[in-house]
Design a protein around this motif. Structure first.
Motif, short mmCIF file in Angstrom:
data_model
loop_
_atom_site.label_atom_id
_atom_site.label_comp_id
_atom_site.label_asym_id
_atom_site.label_seq_id
_atom_site.Cartn_x
_atom_site.Cartn_y
_atom_site.Cartn_z
N SER A 34 0.83 -1.20 0.00
CA SER A 34 0.00 0.00 0.00
C SER A 34 0.87 1.26 0.00
CB SER A 34 -0.95 0.01 1.20
OG SER A 34 -0.25 -0.13 2.42
N THR A 35 2.07 1.18 0.56
CA THR A 35 2.99 2.32 0.49
C THR A 35 3.52 2.50 -0.93
OG1 THR A 35 3.65 1.91 2.79
CG2 THR A 35 5.07 3.34 1.49
N ILE A 36 3.81 1.38 -1.60
CA ILE A 36 4.19 1.45 -3.01
C ILE A 36 3.07 2.10 -3.81
CG2 ILE A 36 4.61 0.07 -5.09
CD1 ILE A 36 6.04 -1.97 -3.34
N ALA A 37 1.82 1.74 -3.48
CA ALA A 37 0.67 2.28 -4.21
C ALA A 37 0.58 3.80 -4.07
CB ALA A 37 -0.62 1.64 -3.70
N LYS A 38 1.01 4.33 -2.92
CA LYS A 38 0.97 5.78 -2.74
C LYS A 38 1.94 6.47 -3.70
CE LYS A 38 -0.37 5.55 2.13
NZ LYS A 38 0.05 5.72 3.54
N ALA A 71 -8.63 4.35 -12.26
CA ALA A 71 -7.22 4.03 -12.05
C ALA A 71 -6.76 4.41 -10.64
CB ALA A 71 -6.36 4.73 -13.09
N VAL A 72 -7.16 5.59 -10.19
CA VAL A 72 -6.79 6.03 -8.84
C VAL A 72 -7.39 5.10 -7.78
CG1 VAL A 72 -7.00 7.89 -7.15
CG2 VAL A 72 -6.47 8.44 -9.52
N ALA A 73 -8.67 4.77 -7.96
CA ALA A 73 -9.33 3.86 -7.01
C ALA A 73 -8.66 2.49 -7.03
CB ALA A 73 -10.82 3.73 -7.36
N GLY A 74 -8.36 1.98 -8.23
CA GLY A 74 -7.73 0.68 -8.34
C GLY A 74 -6.34 0.65 -7.74
N ASN A 75 -5.57 1.70 -7.94
CA ASN A 75 -4.23 1.79 -7.37
C ASN A 75 -4.28 1.70 -5.84
OD1 ASN A 75 -1.25 2.60 -7.95
ND2 ASN A 75 -1.89 3.95 -6.30
N TYR A 76 -5.24 2.42 -5.25
CA TYR A 76 -5.38 2.42 -3.79
C TYR A 76 -5.84 1.05 -3.28
CZ TYR A 76 -7.41 3.41 0.80
OH TYR A 76 -7.75 3.35 2.13
N LEU A 77 -6.91 0.54 -3.88
CA LEU A 77 -7.46 -0.73 -3.42
C LEU A 77 -6.52 -1.90 -3.71
CD1 LEU A 77 -11.17 -0.24 -4.55
CD2 LEU A 77 -10.28 -0.17 -2.21
N GLY A 78 -5.87 -1.86 -4.88
CA GLY A 78 -4.95 -2.93 -5.24
C GLY A 78 -3.80 -3.04 -4.24
N GLY A 79 -3.31 -1.90 -3.77
CA GLY A 79 -2.25 -1.93 -2.77
C GLY A 79 -2.71 -2.54 -1.46
N ARG A 80 -3.91 -2.21 -1.04
CA ARG A 80 -4.45 -2.75 0.21
C ARG A 80 -4.71 -4.25 0.09
NH1 ARG A 80 -6.29 0.87 3.99
NH2 ARG A 80 -7.83 -0.60 4.77
N PRO A 102 0.65 -2.05 -8.14
CA PRO A 102 1.44 -2.14 -6.90
C PRO A 102 1.85 -3.58 -6.57
CG PRO A 102 -0.49 -0.74 -6.59
CD PRO A 102 -0.67 -1.42 -7.90
N GLY A 103 0.92 -4.51 -6.76
CA GLY A 103 1.24 -5.91 -6.47
C GLY A 103 2.32 -6.47 -7.36
N MET A 104 2.32 -6.09 -8.63
CA MET A 104 3.36 -6.56 -9.55
C MET A 104 4.72 -6.01 -9.17
SD MET A 104 1.47 -6.54 -13.26
CE MET A 104 0.32 -7.86 -13.70
N GLN A 105 4.76 -4.75 -8.75
CA GLN A 105 6.02 -4.19 -8.28
C GLN A 105 6.51 -4.92 -7.03
OE1 GLN A 105 7.81 -2.03 -9.85
NE2 GLN A 105 6.40 -1.12 -11.32
#
Length: 382
Positions: free
Chosen positions: A127-131, A246-255, A305-308
């Protein structure tokens, strides 16, 4: 959000804006440099080649440099590339400037991600990567349109100048708030990680998991107007809708990835396959596509974020080079997307959705294989 993380997000925002904004001002650039639009398009290619080549080479060359001064130096090179683009008196120097601007991007992403992971609270790495990677979303959704408007009113050179100014502000924040950290490692240690099969599997997951949806995004304008029948006036609204997703997915994907990395990647890729197939079937229906534009944006960036994090986990002994090569791999996926989509768009545009779904199945297969191996390894230790 800690200011240390925000400062790196702002750098990512400026880099992403600098990469994508040229699409909106390409005719202006062509006119200003007295070349054809096709020739001006090679400025995009020069930037991408800089990223692909610079990813491994710059990372290896700077392996022994402490992270904070390395980050500052990479930002400075990017600023120089964008200032060079703004001031370039001719086409040749503009090409060189775009190459220089792209040269350090993959290494910056790698070092920035490794830095924020080291600063993240326990269990919050993804989730920090996602930020930080939210800067990608904001660069596409806000930075590129704003830069295009600026270019139309003040000239295309002002756009690249503004990107350099934002990078300069981000550099000051980095120098003030990012804590000092030791060097990434040795050249030998970085190279050794590339012999790991899991690292290449993670990079393959990034390439194959993204190439399909990047193909759709590359040709999203003709798909929405020519196939779905939206007016050109509605296209900016739909792109904003994609960006919000995309913004929503980036946040949720990290969590989600913080809780279960590979399972979350697997089900999001499966959902992406379904969404792309649904777009192929439902593309003539405007209400259906309006919903799917949001969903595609959410899933496309939910997996980032998960792939990273997967690459970092696979190359934990020397993650910087692995992440840099992964970023170069993403650029190869983008190049392949343009090539593959170009072969389809002139024949049967709607089939791009189906092609994207099939390509994403390959990425899903890698995710499921990795998940199976992970579970088998866990069971064997019990």
């Amino acid at each position: 959000m800690p200011l240390s993380v925000f400062s790196l997000l702002l750098v990512v925002f400026s880099l992403t804006t600098g990469e994508f904004v040229i699409a909106g001002i390409l005719p202006d650039v062509a006119a200003g440099l007295s070349v054809s639009v096709a020739s001006a398009g090679l400025l995009v290619t020069a930037y991408a080649i800089g990223m692909i080549v610079g990813g491994p080479l710059v990372t290896l060359a700077t392996a022994r440099v402490a992270r904070k001064p390395l980050i500052a130096g990479l930002i400075a090179v990017s600023m120089a590339g964008n200032l060079g683009s703004a001031l370039a008196p001719n086409y040749a120097l503009a090409v060189v400037s775009r190459f220089v601007a792209g040269l350090v991007v993959a290494t910056f992403f790698a070092v920035a991600i490794a830095t924020v992971v080291s600063m993240a609270p326990p269990g919050k790495a993804v989730s920090t990567i996602a930020k930080v990677t939210m800067g990608l979303n904001l660069g596409i959704v806000a930075g590129s349109p704003l830069g295009t408007v600026l270019g139309h009113h003040l000239g295309w050179r002002a756009t690249f100048g503004a990107v350099a100014v934002v990078s300069g502000i981000a550099l000051l924040l980095v120098l003030r708030f990012v804590p000092p950290q030791a060097a990434t490692g040795s050249v030998r240690g970085e190279l050794r990680v590339l012999a790991d099969r899991d690292v290449w599997q993670a990079i393959g997951l990034t390439v194959l998991g993204n190439v399909g949806v990047v193909t759709v995004f590359t040709y999203i304008a003709p798909l929405l107007t020519g196939v779905s029948g939206f007016s050109s006036e509605l296209l900016p609204v739909l792109l904003v809708l994609y960006g919000v997703g995309a913004v929503a997915g980036n946040y949720l994907g990290g969590r989600w990835a913080d809780k279960a990395l590979l399972p979350s990647l697997a089900w999001m890729l499966a959902a992406l396959v379904v969404a792309l197939a649904a777009a192929w079937l439902g593309s003539p229906a405007k209400p259906v596509m309006a919903v799917l534009v949001f969903v595609l944006g959410m899933l496309a960036f939910g997996i980032v974020p998960g792939m990273q994090a997967r690459v970092i986990a696979a190359g934990s002994s020397a993650p910087t080079l692995a992440v840099a090569v992964n970023a170069s791999g993403f650029q190869l996926a983008a190049a392949a997307a343009g090539l593959l989509g170009g072969q389809v768009i002139s024949r049967e545009p709607r089939s791009i959705y189906l092609l994207a779904a099939v390509l994403t199945v390959a990425g899903l297969g890698i995710a499921l294989y990795a998940l199976r191996r992970e579970r088998a390894s866990t069971d064997s230790r019990r």
